[in-house]
Design a protein around this motif. Structure first.
Motif, PDB file in Angstrom:
ATOM      1  N   UNK A 133       0.817  -1.210   0.000  1.00  0.00           N
ATOM      2  CA  UNK A 133       0.000   0.000   0.000  1.00  0.00           C
ATOM      3  C   UNK A 133       0.850   1.259   0.000  1.00  0.00           C
ATOM      4  N   UNK A 134       1.950   1.244   0.753  1.00  0.00           N
ATOM      5  CA  UNK A 134       2.756   2.457   0.915  1.00  0.00           C
ATOM      6  C   UNK A 134       3.662   2.690  -0.276  1.00  0.00           C
ATOM      7  N   UNK A 135       4.177   1.615  -0.880  1.00  0.00           N
ATOM      8  CA  UNK A 135       5.146   1.771  -1.976  1.00  0.00           C
ATOM      9  C   UNK A 135       4.431   2.000  -3.306  1.00  0.00           C
ATOM     10  N   UNK A 136       3.501   2.957  -3.321  1.00  0.00           N
ATOM     11  CA  UNK A 136       2.753   3.222  -4.546  1.00  0.00           C
ATOM     12  C   UNK A 136       3.437   4.263  -5.419  1.00  0.00           C
ATOM     13  N   UNK A 137       4.504   4.852  -4.928  1.00  0.00           N
ATOM     14  CA  UNK A 137       5.278   5.799  -5.723  1.00  0.00           C
ATOM     15  C   UNK A 137       6.750   5.567  -5.449  1.00  0.00           C
ATOM     16  N   UNK A 138       7.592   6.094  -6.327  1.00  0.00           N
ATOM     17  CA  UNK A 138       9.024   5.871  -6.177  1.00  0.00           C
ATOM     18  C   UNK A 138       9.555   6.447  -4.868  1.00  0.00           C
ATOM     19  N   UNK A 139       9.097   7.633  -4.497  1.00  0.00           N
ATOM     20  CA  UNK A 139       9.572   8.243  -3.251  1.00  0.00           C
ATOM     21  C   UNK A 139       9.111   7.448  -2.037  1.00  0.00           C
ATOM     22  N   UNK A 140       7.859   7.031  -2.054  1.00  0.00           N
ATOM     23  CA  UNK A 140       7.346   6.254  -0.931  1.00  0.00           C
ATOM     24  C   UNK A 140       8.045   4.904  -0.837  1.00  0.00           C
ATOM     25  N   UNK A 141       8.333   4.301  -1.983  1.00  0.00           N
ATOM     26  CA  UNK A 141       9.037   3.024  -2.001  1.00  0.00           C
ATOM     27  C   UNK A 141      10.438   3.174  -1.420  1.00  0.00           C
ATOM     28  N   UNK A 142      11.094   4.294  -1.695  1.00  0.00           N
ATOM     29  CA  UNK A 142      12.426   4.527  -1.134  1.00  0.00           C
ATOM     30  C   UNK A 142      12.357   4.613   0.388  1.00  0.00           C
ATOM     31  N   UNK A 143      11.377   5.355   0.907  1.00  0.00           N
ATOM     32  CA  UNK A 143      11.207   5.456   2.361  1.00  0.00           C
ATOM     33  C   UNK A 143      10.931   4.084   2.959  1.00  0.00           C
ATOM     34  N   UNK A 144      10.066   3.299   2.304  1.00  0.00           N
ATOM     35  CA  UNK A 144       9.722   1.971   2.803  1.00  0.00           C
ATOM     36  C   UNK A 144      10.939   1.053   2.827  1.00  0.00           C
TER      37      UNK A 144
END
Length: 239
Positions: free
Chosen positions: A100-111
């Protein structure tokens, strides 16, 4: 242009990659290709046993992750029913949050970075004894850091969501252990532990865990694949 209900290319790739990984569970000799992801699943699974043990007043001696992909968490005290249930359900929760969280490149990096930190904490505090498990944990910490720092945006989203789906599918292995159709066999399953504590049939426990995990995965995919990116300027394939 994709129809509104059709899968985008990275979503189709995720579907087929996960289908292949499941198929490999049942193919002699080839199933060992899935051992690297099995190591990661086991680290997260055992970590949640430890977290719930400590959270319910128990103590954790250590975690072992073995060369065959199985693991054990040595605990004392705490709420046994919750501790036994925490492995599969906790891993599935992590998987669902990743999807759910890794829906964008930036969010995936944080995850990716967050998961590397959590795994590092478990490695420092709890993981002991088995060299294979220690090395596997270190490799996965480095791999998650590399996913966050080095992978192109589209591949980063794919990689994190693939790992997330694998975490959710991990609960199915409890069911497969009990009916003896998985290539990976556990000496003692968590569902059997629950049965010994409260008498509830292990097969029904495994079915409930599997159903909850699949439900979490389905909801997470719906959220992750329908979410707008955190950065509106990101390209369409990240959305």
């Amino acid at each position: 242009m994709n129809r509104p209900n059709s899968l985008k290319p990275h979503q189709s790739a995720l579907f087929w990659a996960c289908a292949l990984s499941i198929a490999l569970w049942f193919v002699p000799f080839l199933r060992w290709a899935t051992v690297p992801i099995q190591y990661f699943n086991t680290h997260i699974h055992e970590m949640f046993h430890a977290i719930v043990a400590v959270s319910t007043g128990g103590a954790v001696s250590h975690i072992e992750v073995h060369a065959n992909g199985n693991g054990e968490t040595y605990t004392a005290g705490g709420w046994g029913l919750f501790i036994s249930s925490a492995g599969y359900l906790g891993a599935s929760l992590v998987g669902a949050l990743l999807i759910a969280f890794a829906h964008s490149a930036k969010a995936a990096k944080v995850a990716a970075y967050a998961l590397a930190v959590v795994l590092a904490y478990s490695m420092i505090v709890w993981v002991r004894m088995d060299l294979f498990g220690i090395v596997a944990g270190i490799v996965w910490i480095v791999a998650l850091g590399a996913i966050g720092a080095k992978l192109p945006d589209d591949k980063r989203v794919f990689a994190l969501q693939f790992v997330g789906v694998q975490q959710c599918l991990n609960s199915l292995q409890s069911l497969l252990f009990l009916v003896h159709i998985s290539g990976f066999q556990a000496a003692q399953s968590d569902a059997k532990n629950v049965e010994s504590m409260i008498g509830f049939p292990a097969i029904l426990t495994a079915l409930i865990w599997s159903a909850l995990s699949l439900a979490m995965m389905g909801l997470a995919l719906k959220v992750g694949w329908n979410s707008k990116p955190l950065n509106p300027t990101e390209p369409e394939w990240v959305r």
